[in-house]
Design an enzyme around this catalytic site. Structure first.
Site, mmCIF file in Angstrom:
data_model
loop_
_atom_site.group_PDB
_atom_site.id
_atom_site.type_symbol
_atom_site.label_atom_id
_atom_site.label_comp_id
_atom_site.label_asym_id
_atom_site.label_seq_id
_atom_site.Cartn_x
_atom_site.Cartn_y
_atom_site.Cartn_z
ATOM 1 N N TYR A 1 -28.521 43.360 -0.855
ATOM 2 C CA TYR A 1 -29.767 44.001 -0.430
ATOM 3 C C TYR A 1 -30.549 43.074 0.503
ATOM 4 O O TYR A 1 -30.896 43.456 1.621
ATOM 5 C CB TYR A 1 -30.586 44.337 -1.672
ATOM 6 C CG TYR A 1 -31.870 45.081 -1.412
ATOM 7 C CD1 TYR A 1 -31.858 46.420 -1.044
ATOM 8 C CD2 TYR A 1 -33.110 44.451 -1.557
ATOM 9 C CE1 TYR A 1 -33.048 47.117 -0.820
ATOM 10 C CE2 TYR A 1 -34.290 45.133 -1.341
ATOM 11 C CZ TYR A 1 -34.260 46.460 -0.976
ATOM 12 O OH TYR A 1 -35.432 47.145 -0.757
ATOM 13 N N ASP A 2 -30.778 41.839 0.038
ATOM 14 C CA ASP A 2 -31.631 40.913 0.800
ATOM 15 C C ASP A 2 -31.029 40.614 2.178
ATOM 16 O O ASP A 2 -31.715 40.694 3.205
ATOM 17 C CB ASP A 2 -31.785 39.577 0.054
ATOM 18 C CG ASP A 2 -32.416 39.736 -1.317
ATOM 19 O OD1 ASP A 2 -32.583 40.890 -1.759
ATOM 20 O OD2 ASP A 2 -32.724 38.709 -1.956
ATOM 21 N N GLN B 1 -42.273 34.506 -8.133
ATOM 22 C CA GLN B 1 -43.600 34.967 -7.722
ATOM 23 C C GLN B 1 -43.494 35.764 -6.431
ATOM 24 O O GLN B 1 -42.585 35.539 -5.640
ATOM 25 C CB GLN B 1 -44.538 33.777 -7.530
ATOM 26 C CG GLN B 1 -43.977 32.736 -6.582
ATOM 27 C CD GLN B 1 -44.840 31.498 -6.457
ATOM 28 O OE1 GLN B 1 -45.858 31.371 -7.118
ATOM 29 N NE2 GLN B 1 -44.440 30.589 -5.590
HETATM 30 P P1 NAD Z 1 -35.092 55.241 -3.184
HETATM 31 O O1 NAD Z 1 -33.812 54.746 -3.751
HETATM 32 O O2 NAD Z 1 -35.889 56.201 -3.982
HETATM 33 O O3 NAD Z 1 -34.864 55.868 -1.741
HETATM 34 C C1 NAD Z 1 -33.807 55.515 -0.894
HETATM 35 C C2 NAD Z 1 -33.177 56.805 -0.392
HETATM 36 O O4 NAD Z 1 -32.118 56.471 0.514
HETATM 37 C C3 NAD Z 1 -32.565 57.628 -1.511
HETATM 38 O O5 NAD Z 1 -32.944 58.974 -1.405
HETATM 39 C C4 NAD Z 1 -31.066 57.458 -1.299
HETATM 40 O O6 NAD Z 1 -30.300 58.541 -1.786
HETATM 41 C C5 NAD Z 1 -30.998 57.296 0.200
HETATM 42 N N1 NAD Z 1 -29.778 56.632 0.665
HETATM 43 C C6 NAD Z 1 -29.169 55.531 0.146
HETATM 44 N N2 NAD Z 1 -28.058 55.239 0.845
HETATM 45 C C7 NAD Z 1 -27.973 56.162 1.848
HETATM 46 C C8 NAD Z 1 -27.041 56.400 2.888
HETATM 47 N N3 NAD Z 1 -25.962 55.597 3.063
HETATM 48 N N4 NAD Z 1 -27.238 57.457 3.698
HETATM 49 C C9 NAD Z 1 -28.302 58.280 3.538
HETATM 50 N N5 NAD Z 1 -29.213 58.107 2.559
HETATM 51 C C10 NAD Z 1 -29.056 57.059 1.723
HETATM 52 O O7 NAD Z 1 -35.976 53.948 -2.851
HETATM 53 P P2 NAD Z 1 -37.451 53.831 -2.254
HETATM 54 O O8 NAD Z 1 -38.245 53.013 -3.200
HETATM 55 O O9 NAD Z 1 -37.954 55.145 -1.831
HETATM 56 O O10 NAD Z 1 -37.179 52.918 -0.972
HETATM 57 C C11 NAD Z 1 -37.127 53.466 0.329
HETATM 58 C C12 NAD Z 1 -36.938 52.343 1.334
HETATM 59 O O11 NAD Z 1 -38.017 51.417 1.245
HETATM 60 C C13 NAD Z 1 -35.653 51.543 1.108
HETATM 61 O O12 NAD Z 1 -35.076 51.235 2.353
HETATM 62 C C14 NAD Z 1 -36.152 50.275 0.450
HETATM 63 O O13 NAD Z 1 -35.333 49.177 0.739
HETATM 64 C C15 NAD Z 1 -37.536 50.108 1.051
HETATM 65 N N6 NAD Z 1 -38.416 49.353 0.138
HETATM 66 C C16 NAD Z 1 -38.951 49.943 -0.971
HETATM 67 C C17 NAD Z 1 -39.742 49.192 -1.823
HETATM 68 C C18 NAD Z 1 -40.384 49.784 -3.053
HETATM 69 O O14 NAD Z 1 -41.052 49.036 -3.793
HETATM 70 N N7 NAD Z 1 -40.270 51.042 -3.336
HETATM 71 C C19 NAD Z 1 -40.006 47.834 -1.542
HETATM 72 C C20 NAD Z 1 -39.402 47.278 -0.410
HETATM 73 C C21 NAD Z 1 -38.635 48.045 0.445
#
Ligand code: NAD
Ligand code: UDP
Length: 327
Positions: free
Chosen positions: A147-148, A278
């Protein structure tokens, strides 16, 4: 009323994506929601299906996509450790190949493109709070690396497409965000604690609970997305979006127990490897450049989220992500 603009939201059926689709529709956009439902279900966007300006497409962003849009939001990527570690190779492919495909699309149709990056690019940070200028402390071969490092490489691609092909890019580094429509079994701390408390199960505190996070309510975050997308084209980010109020995970557990009135007990479990000690955003840039800062306090936001999960559990939820079969 239609604004005449068309936005693609990749990962639009997810937690953040569904709120973003809703917001864009409210602002008159035609919204194309693209998702392969790896870590979500259609249920998150069911209420949008009757809107003639909303379209849902099942598609995996690791494959090219040919559509005509004005703006692209790339949120496609499983975000919780349980989800992204389920198939780590696919996680890296989604971040890297997904970014290449969507950047290629943006280049072809001359669309402005937004990247949902993450505070995880800072890894287990030795600078606190984290400003955008900090390059991070990331283990390249650990369980969180898919992920990172995937997200770090995606940032590289965004900036190289900008330098090489003059794309209009907007990169947000999102810190822990919570709220309604989080997946109830995604293993993230807010959903875990609330679901455990509502089911009178033990609250699983990993380690001694002294590690910190700074939790942003989803509505505040989506305001930040919009402010960033609407700034002039020289503002590319990366820009931190998150709530700078920092809490220990033990404090969060106590708050959830208090607000749910639960009889659940706190039990300690092993701290996962590479779990950051943190995390707190420095949001000086967001304040100065976007005039943005979060408004919802943790107590209020957790209250809203408890109401959501309470209603979900009352319906006897059988929620499963389609692909993450183990959950
Ligand atoms: P989530 O898992 O609910 O949403 C991610 C969505 O992407 C899901 O609907 C999943 O089915 C879809 N997905 C995954 N792989 C895919 C692919 N290959 N093709 C098409 N769709 C795909 O997570 P979220 O919390 O809504 O996060 C959304 C974005 O925000 C992500 O990119 C995540 O890295 C980023 N993000 C979220 C947070 C948080 O705290 N929620 C923090 C940092 C970054
Ligand atoms: N955590 C916890 N109990 C849980 C789930 C998570 O104590 O049931 C801790 C986890 O170890 C981490 C913090 O809560 O220190 C935030 O975890 P989450 O998975 O929500 O997000 P991330 O670690 O990616 O910030």
């Amino acid at each position: 009323m239609s604004s005449g603009k068309r936005a693609l939201v990749a990962g639009g059926a997810g937690f953040l994506g569904s709120h973003l689709c809703e917001r864009l529709l409210g602002r008159g956009y035609d919204v194309l929601c693209v998702d392969n439902f790896f870590s979500s279900t259609r249920r998150n966007v069911e209420h949008l299906m009757d809107n003639p300006r909303f379209e849902l497409m099942r598609h995996d962003v690791t494959f090219p996509l040919y559509v005509e849009v004005d703006e692209i939001y790339n949120l496609a990527c499983p975000a919780s450790p349980v989800h992204y570690q389920f198939d780590p190779v696919q996680t890296t492919k989604t971040s890297v190949i997904g970014a290449i495909n969507l950047l290629g699309l943006a280049k072809r149709v001359k669309a402005k493109i937004f990247q949902a990056s993450t505070s995880e690019v800072y890894g287990d940070p030795s600078v606190h709070p984290q400003p955008e200028a900090y390059w991070g402390n990331v283990n390249p071969i650990g369980y969180r690396s898919c992920y990172d490092e995937g997200k770090r490489c995606a940032e590289t691609l965004f900036f190289d497409y900008r330098r090489q092909h003059h794309l209009q890019i907007k990169v947000a580094r999102i810190f822990n965000t919570y709220g309604p429509r989080m997946h109830p079994h995604d293993g993230r701390v807010v959903s875990n604690f609330i679901v455990q408390a509502l089911k009178s199960q033990d609250i699983t505190l990993y380690g001694d609970g002294s590690q910190t996070r700074s939790f942003c309510y989803v509505d505040d975050l989506i305001d930040g997305f919009q402010s960033l997308m609407e700034t002039w084209s020289e503002v590319t980010g990366p820009i931190n979006l998150g709530n700078p109020n920092e809490f220990t995970i033990a404090q969060l557990a106590t708050l959830v127990i208090e607000l749910t009135g639960s009889k659940s007990k706190i039990v300690h479990e092993k701290l996962p490897s590479d779990d950051p000690r943190q995390r707190k955003p420095d949001i000086t840039q967001a304040r100065d450049i976007l005039s943005w800062e979060p408004r919802v306090q943790l107590r209020e936001g957790i209250g809203e989220t408890i109401d959501y999960f309470d209603a979900l559990l009352a319906q006897g939820e059988t929620w499963k992500a389609e692909r993450v079969g183990v959950l």
